[in-house]
Design a protein around this motif. Structure first.
Motif: not given
Length: 308
Positions: A122-132
Protein backbone atom coordinates in the motif's frame (compact mmCIF):
# COMPACT_ATOMS: atom_id res chain seq x y z
CA UNK A 1 -20.07 -34.18 19.07
CA UNK A 2 -19.36 -33.52 22.76
CA UNK A 3 -22.99 -34.17 23.67
CA UNK A 4 -23.01 -37.43 21.70
CA UNK A 5 -19.86 -38.58 23.48
CA UNK A 6 -21.35 -37.78 26.87
CA UNK A 7 -24.49 -39.77 26.04
CA UNK A 8 -22.50 -42.77 24.80
CA UNK A 9 -19.81 -42.69 27.49
CA UNK A 10 -20.76 -41.57 31.03
CA UNK A 11 -17.06 -41.05 31.84
CA UNK A 12 -17.07 -37.97 29.60
CA UNK A 13 -17.90 -35.09 31.91
CA UNK A 14 -17.45 -37.26 35.00
CA UNK A 15 -13.93 -38.70 34.85
CA UNK A 16 -12.75 -36.76 31.82
CA UNK A 17 -13.08 -33.00 31.54
CA UNK A 18 -13.76 -31.36 28.19
CA UNK A 19 -12.72 -27.74 27.76
CA UNK A 20 -13.91 -25.91 24.64
CA UNK A 21 -12.15 -22.61 23.89
CA UNK A 22 -13.47 -20.23 21.24
CA UNK A 23 -11.00 -17.37 21.01
CA UNK A 24 -10.71 -14.07 19.20
CA UNK A 25 -7.73 -12.58 17.43
CA UNK A 26 -6.16 -15.78 16.06
CA UNK A 27 -5.88 -14.42 12.53
CA UNK A 28 -4.72 -11.10 11.13
CA UNK A 29 -1.31 -11.36 12.78
CA UNK A 30 -2.62 -11.39 16.36
CA UNK A 31 -1.68 -15.06 16.78
CA UNK A 32 -3.76 -15.70 19.85
CA UNK A 33 -2.93 -12.48 21.67
CA UNK A 34 -6.59 -12.25 22.70
CA UNK A 35 -7.13 -15.93 23.36
CA UNK A 36 -5.05 -19.04 22.93
CA UNK A 37 -1.64 -17.82 24.00
CA UNK A 38 -2.66 -16.37 27.39
CA UNK A 39 -4.99 -19.33 28.01
CA UNK A 40 -2.14 -21.78 27.46
CA UNK A 41 0.15 -19.66 29.63
CA UNK A 42 -2.52 -19.77 32.36
CA UNK A 43 -2.53 -23.58 32.21
CA UNK A 44 -5.82 -24.15 30.40
CA UNK A 45 -4.61 -27.11 28.37
CA UNK A 46 -5.27 -30.82 28.31
CA UNK A 47 -3.49 -34.10 27.87
CA UNK A 48 -5.11 -34.14 24.42
CA UNK A 49 -5.35 -30.76 22.66
CA UNK A 50 -7.25 -30.45 19.39
CA UNK A 51 -7.17 -27.19 17.46
CA UNK A 52 -10.10 -26.81 15.09
CA UNK A 53 -8.96 -25.73 11.63
CA UNK A 54 -9.90 -26.90 8.11
CA UNK A 55 -7.91 -30.13 7.64
CA UNK A 56 -10.30 -32.18 5.54
CA UNK A 57 -11.20 -34.29 8.60
CA UNK A 58 -7.61 -35.52 8.88
CA UNK A 59 -5.56 -34.78 11.96
CA UNK A 60 -2.34 -32.80 11.57
CA UNK A 61 0.07 -33.26 14.53
CA UNK A 62 2.32 -30.34 13.59
CA UNK A 63 1.98 -26.67 12.69
CA UNK A 64 4.23 -24.10 11.14
CA UNK A 65 4.89 -20.69 12.68
CA UNK A 66 5.16 -17.46 10.72
CA UNK A 67 7.32 -14.37 10.87
CA UNK A 68 5.71 -11.21 9.51
CA UNK A 69 7.95 -8.55 7.99
CA UNK A 70 7.02 -5.04 6.97
CA UNK A 71 9.13 -3.19 4.40
CA UNK A 72 8.43 0.49 5.06
CA UNK A 73 9.34 3.45 2.86
CA UNK A 74 9.31 6.94 4.40
CA UNK A 75 9.96 9.47 1.66
CA UNK A 76 8.57 12.77 0.43
CA UNK A 77 5.44 13.18 -1.68
CA UNK A 78 5.34 15.29 -4.80
CA UNK A 79 2.76 16.54 -7.29
CA UNK A 80 2.20 14.65 -10.52
CA UNK A 81 3.52 17.59 -12.55
CA UNK A 82 6.89 17.31 -10.78
CA UNK A 83 7.34 13.57 -10.12
CA UNK A 84 11.12 13.89 -9.97
CA UNK A 85 10.85 16.14 -6.86
CA UNK A 86 9.62 13.37 -4.58
CA UNK A 87 10.26 9.76 -3.67
CA UNK A 88 8.10 7.26 -5.53
CA UNK A 89 7.30 4.61 -2.93
CA UNK A 90 4.96 2.86 -5.37
CA UNK A 91 7.71 2.17 -7.88
CA UNK A 92 10.24 1.26 -5.19
CA UNK A 93 7.97 -1.12 -3.26
CA UNK A 94 6.57 -2.60 -6.47
CA UNK A 95 10.11 -3.39 -7.59
CA UNK A 96 11.00 -4.85 -4.19
CA UNK A 97 7.86 -7.00 -4.16
CA UNK A 98 8.89 -8.69 -7.39
CA UNK A 99 12.52 -8.96 -6.38
CA UNK A 100 11.71 -10.48 -2.99
CA UNK A 101 9.22 -12.92 -4.51
CA UNK A 102 11.88 -14.28 -6.86
CA UNK A 103 14.78 -14.21 -4.38
CA UNK A 104 12.93 -15.69 -1.41
CA UNK A 105 11.20 -18.26 -3.58
CA UNK A 106 14.66 -19.41 -4.66
CA UNK A 107 16.20 -19.29 -1.16
CA UNK A 108 13.27 -21.22 0.34
CA UNK A 109 14.22 -24.29 -1.69
CA UNK A 110 17.98 -24.05 -1.16
CA UNK A 111 18.28 -24.53 2.60
CA UNK A 112 16.05 -25.08 5.63
CA UNK A 113 12.61 -24.89 3.98
CA UNK A 114 10.25 -21.98 4.52
CA UNK A 115 7.33 -20.52 2.60
CA UNK A 116 7.04 -16.89 1.53
CA UNK A 117 3.76 -15.04 1.07
CA UNK A 118 4.19 -11.62 -0.58
CA UNK A 119 1.13 -9.96 0.87
CA UNK A 120 -0.26 -6.43 1.21
CA UNK A 121 1.33 -3.50 -0.62
CA UNK A 122 0.00 0.00 0.00
CA UNK A 123 1.15 3.51 -0.86
CA UNK A 124 -1.96 5.53 -1.63
CA UNK A 125 -5.10 5.97 -3.68
CA UNK A 126 -4.64 9.26 -5.55
CA UNK A 127 -3.80 9.38 -9.24
CA UNK A 128 -2.43 12.91 -9.33
CA UNK A 129 0.46 12.72 -6.89
CA UNK A 130 3.59 10.72 -6.20
CA UNK A 131 3.16 8.82 -2.96
CA UNK A 132 6.40 9.03 -1.01
CA UNK A 133 5.51 6.58 1.77
CA UNK A 134 4.10 3.07 1.92
CA UNK A 135 4.65 -0.47 3.08
CA UNK A 136 4.93 -4.03 1.86
CA UNK A 137 4.02 -7.02 4.06
CA UNK A 138 5.49 -10.50 3.83
CA UNK A 139 4.75 -13.68 5.78
CA UNK A 140 7.51 -16.27 6.18
CA UNK A 141 6.18 -19.62 7.39
CA UNK A 142 8.55 -22.23 8.81
CA UNK A 143 8.40 -25.61 10.53
CA UNK A 144 11.56 -25.39 12.68
CA UNK A 145 13.52 -22.72 14.52
CA UNK A 146 16.44 -23.21 12.12
CA UNK A 147 14.18 -22.66 9.13
CA UNK A 148 12.73 -19.54 10.73
CA UNK A 149 16.17 -18.07 11.34
CA UNK A 150 17.17 -18.93 7.77
CA UNK A 151 14.06 -17.16 6.46
CA UNK A 152 14.90 -14.01 8.40
CA UNK A 153 18.48 -13.99 7.10
CA UNK A 154 17.27 -14.61 3.55
CA UNK A 155 14.90 -11.64 3.72
CA UNK A 156 17.58 -9.28 5.01
CA UNK A 157 19.96 -10.42 2.27
CA UNK A 158 17.34 -10.20 -0.48
CA UNK A 159 16.21 -6.74 0.62
CA UNK A 160 19.78 -5.40 0.49
CA UNK A 161 20.23 -6.89 -2.98
CA UNK A 162 16.92 -5.46 -4.14
CA UNK A 163 17.77 -1.95 -2.99
CA UNK A 164 21.10 -2.08 -4.81
CA UNK A 165 19.47 -3.33 -7.99
CA UNK A 166 16.77 -0.65 -7.80
CA UNK A 167 19.38 2.08 -7.44
CA UNK A 168 21.38 0.75 -10.38
CA UNK A 169 18.33 0.40 -12.60
CA UNK A 170 16.62 3.75 -11.95
CA UNK A 171 19.47 6.15 -11.16
CA UNK A 172 19.56 7.24 -14.80
CA UNK A 173 15.77 7.68 -15.13
CA UNK A 174 14.92 11.32 -14.24
CA UNK A 175 11.46 10.78 -12.67
CA UNK A 176 12.93 8.20 -10.28
CA UNK A 177 16.51 9.37 -9.85
CA UNK A 178 15.91 10.84 -6.39
CA UNK A 179 14.16 7.67 -5.25
CA UNK A 180 17.06 5.60 -6.56
CA UNK A 181 19.65 7.75 -4.80
CA UNK A 182 17.83 7.64 -1.46
CA UNK A 183 16.34 4.12 -1.64
CA UNK A 184 18.49 2.59 1.09
CA UNK A 185 18.06 5.62 3.38
CA UNK A 186 14.25 5.82 3.18
CA UNK A 187 13.59 2.05 3.36
CA UNK A 188 13.58 0.04 6.58
CA UNK A 189 12.72 -3.49 7.63
CA UNK A 190 10.38 -3.98 10.59
CA UNK A 191 9.26 -7.25 12.16
CA UNK A 192 5.64 -7.53 13.24
CA UNK A 193 6.51 -10.92 14.74
CA UNK A 194 9.34 -13.44 14.56
CA UNK A 195 10.98 -16.18 16.61
CA UNK A 196 7.68 -17.89 17.40
CA UNK A 197 7.59 -21.62 18.22
CA UNK A 198 6.43 -24.21 15.69
CA UNK A 199 4.55 -27.34 16.74
CA UNK A 200 6.89 -30.29 16.30
CA UNK A 201 6.50 -34.09 16.41
CA UNK A 202 4.01 -35.44 18.94
CA UNK A 203 4.03 -38.55 21.18
CA UNK A 204 3.20 -41.92 19.67
CA UNK A 205 0.37 -42.60 22.15
CA UNK A 206 -1.67 -39.79 20.65
CA UNK A 207 -1.16 -41.11 17.13
CA UNK A 208 -2.52 -44.49 18.23
CA UNK A 209 -5.47 -42.85 19.97
CA UNK A 210 -6.51 -40.91 16.87
CA UNK A 211 -6.21 -44.06 14.78
CA UNK A 212 -8.43 -45.96 17.24
CA UNK A 213 -11.01 -43.17 16.92
CA UNK A 214 -11.02 -43.61 13.13
CA UNK A 215 -9.42 -40.24 12.40
CA UNK A 216 -7.08 -40.34 9.41
CA UNK A 217 -3.66 -38.72 9.63
CA UNK A 218 -2.44 -35.83 7.50
CA UNK A 219 0.28 -37.20 5.15
CA UNK A 220 3.87 -36.40 6.11
CA UNK A 221 4.65 -35.20 2.58
CA UNK A 222 1.82 -32.65 2.56
CA UNK A 223 2.85 -29.24 3.97
CA UNK A 224 1.42 -28.11 7.28
CA UNK A 225 0.08 -24.60 7.91
CA UNK A 226 0.20 -21.95 10.61
CA UNK A 227 -2.39 -21.77 13.40
CA UNK A 228 -2.67 -21.30 17.16
CA UNK A 229 -1.52 -24.88 17.80
CA UNK A 230 2.03 -23.48 17.97
CA UNK A 231 1.32 -22.29 21.52
CA UNK A 232 0.93 -25.90 22.66
CA UNK A 233 4.50 -26.78 21.67
CA UNK A 234 6.42 -28.34 24.52
CA UNK A 235 3.47 -29.12 26.82
CA UNK A 236 4.54 -31.95 29.14
CA UNK A 237 2.88 -35.36 28.72
CA UNK A 238 0.47 -33.95 26.14
CA UNK A 239 -0.50 -34.62 22.55
CA UNK A 240 -1.56 -31.76 20.28
CA UNK A 241 -3.03 -31.96 16.83
CA UNK A 242 -5.03 -29.86 14.34
CA UNK A 243 -8.32 -31.31 13.13
CA UNK A 244 -11.46 -29.94 11.52
CA UNK A 245 -13.91 -29.87 8.61
CA UNK A 246 -13.33 -28.39 5.17
CA UNK A 247 -10.07 -27.31 3.56
CA UNK A 248 -8.17 -24.05 3.30
CA UNK A 249 -8.22 -24.03 -0.50
CA UNK A 250 -11.44 -25.80 -1.53
CA UNK A 251 -13.53 -23.84 0.98
CA UNK A 252 -11.94 -20.49 0.04
CA UNK A 253 -10.55 -19.74 3.51
CA UNK A 254 -9.87 -16.02 4.10
CA UNK A 255 -11.49 -15.18 0.76
CA UNK A 256 -14.85 -13.98 -0.49
CA UNK A 257 -17.38 -16.80 -0.37
CA UNK A 258 -15.74 -18.73 2.45
CA UNK A 259 -18.00 -21.64 3.38
CA UNK A 260 -18.21 -25.07 4.99
CA UNK A 261 -20.49 -27.94 3.97
CA UNK A 262 -23.06 -29.16 6.47
CA UNK A 263 -22.03 -32.74 5.72
CA UNK A 264 -18.46 -31.92 6.77
CA UNK A 265 -19.70 -30.37 10.02
CA UNK A 266 -21.77 -33.46 10.77
CA UNK A 267 -18.83 -35.74 10.02
CA UNK A 268 -16.63 -33.60 12.26
CA UNK A 269 -19.17 -33.94 15.09
CA UNK A 270 -19.21 -37.73 14.64
CA UNK A 271 -15.42 -37.96 14.74
CA UNK A 272 -15.25 -35.63 17.73
CA UNK A 273 -17.59 -37.96 19.61
CA UNK A 274 -15.50 -40.98 18.61
CA UNK A 275 -12.30 -39.22 19.69
CA UNK A 276 -13.68 -38.23 23.10
CA UNK A 277 -14.96 -41.73 23.68
CA UNK A 278 -11.64 -43.26 22.69
CA UNK A 279 -9.82 -40.84 24.99
CA UNK A 280 -12.08 -41.71 27.91
CA UNK A 281 -11.50 -45.42 27.26
CA UNK A 282 -7.75 -44.80 27.13
CA UNK A 283 -7.88 -42.95 30.45
CA UNK A 284 -9.66 -45.90 32.06
CA UNK A 285 -7.09 -48.36 30.66
CA UNK A 286 -4.07 -46.36 31.67
CA UNK A 287 -5.26 -44.44 34.73
CA UNK A 288 -2.19 -43.80 36.84
CA UNK A 289 0.25 -45.02 34.19
CA UNK A 290 1.08 -41.50 33.11
CA UNK A 291 1.72 -38.55 35.41
CA UNK A 292 -1.07 -36.04 35.59
CA UNK A 293 -0.61 -32.76 33.75
CA UNK A 294 -0.40 -30.02 36.41
CA UNK A 295 -3.02 -27.64 35.04
CA UNK A 296 -5.92 -25.76 36.63
CA UNK A 297 -8.44 -27.30 36.04
CA UNK A 298 -7.61 -30.85 34.80
CA UNK A 299 -8.85 -31.14 31.25
CA UNK A 300 -9.27 -33.85 28.66
CA UNK A 301 -9.75 -32.23 25.27
CA UNK A 302 -9.13 -28.66 24.29
CA UNK A 303 -10.68 -27.38 21.08
CA UNK A 304 -9.89 -24.01 19.56
CA UNK A 305 -12.62 -22.68 17.29
CA UNK A 306 -10.92 -20.25 14.95
CA UNK A 307 -12.27 -17.78 12.43
CA UNK A 308 -11.97 -20.12 9.44
Amino acid sequence: GVAAAARACPAVGRDVSVLVQAVAGEEGGALGTFGTRPLVEAGHTGRLNVFCEPTGLRHLPRATAAATARIAVDGEDSVDDRPEAGHNATVLLGFLAQHLAAALGRDASGGPPFTVCVAGLHTGTLHNKVHGSGSLLLNLAYATADAGAAAERALVRALDEGLREFTARFSGTPPFARTAADAARITRLEWEKRGLPALGPQPEWGEKLLAEAGVDRWPDDEPAFTCDAIWAEGLPDAFTTVFGPGSLDANRAHAAGEFVDLADLEAFADRTAALLTAFADDVRRHDGARPAVPVPPPTGLTEKAGTA
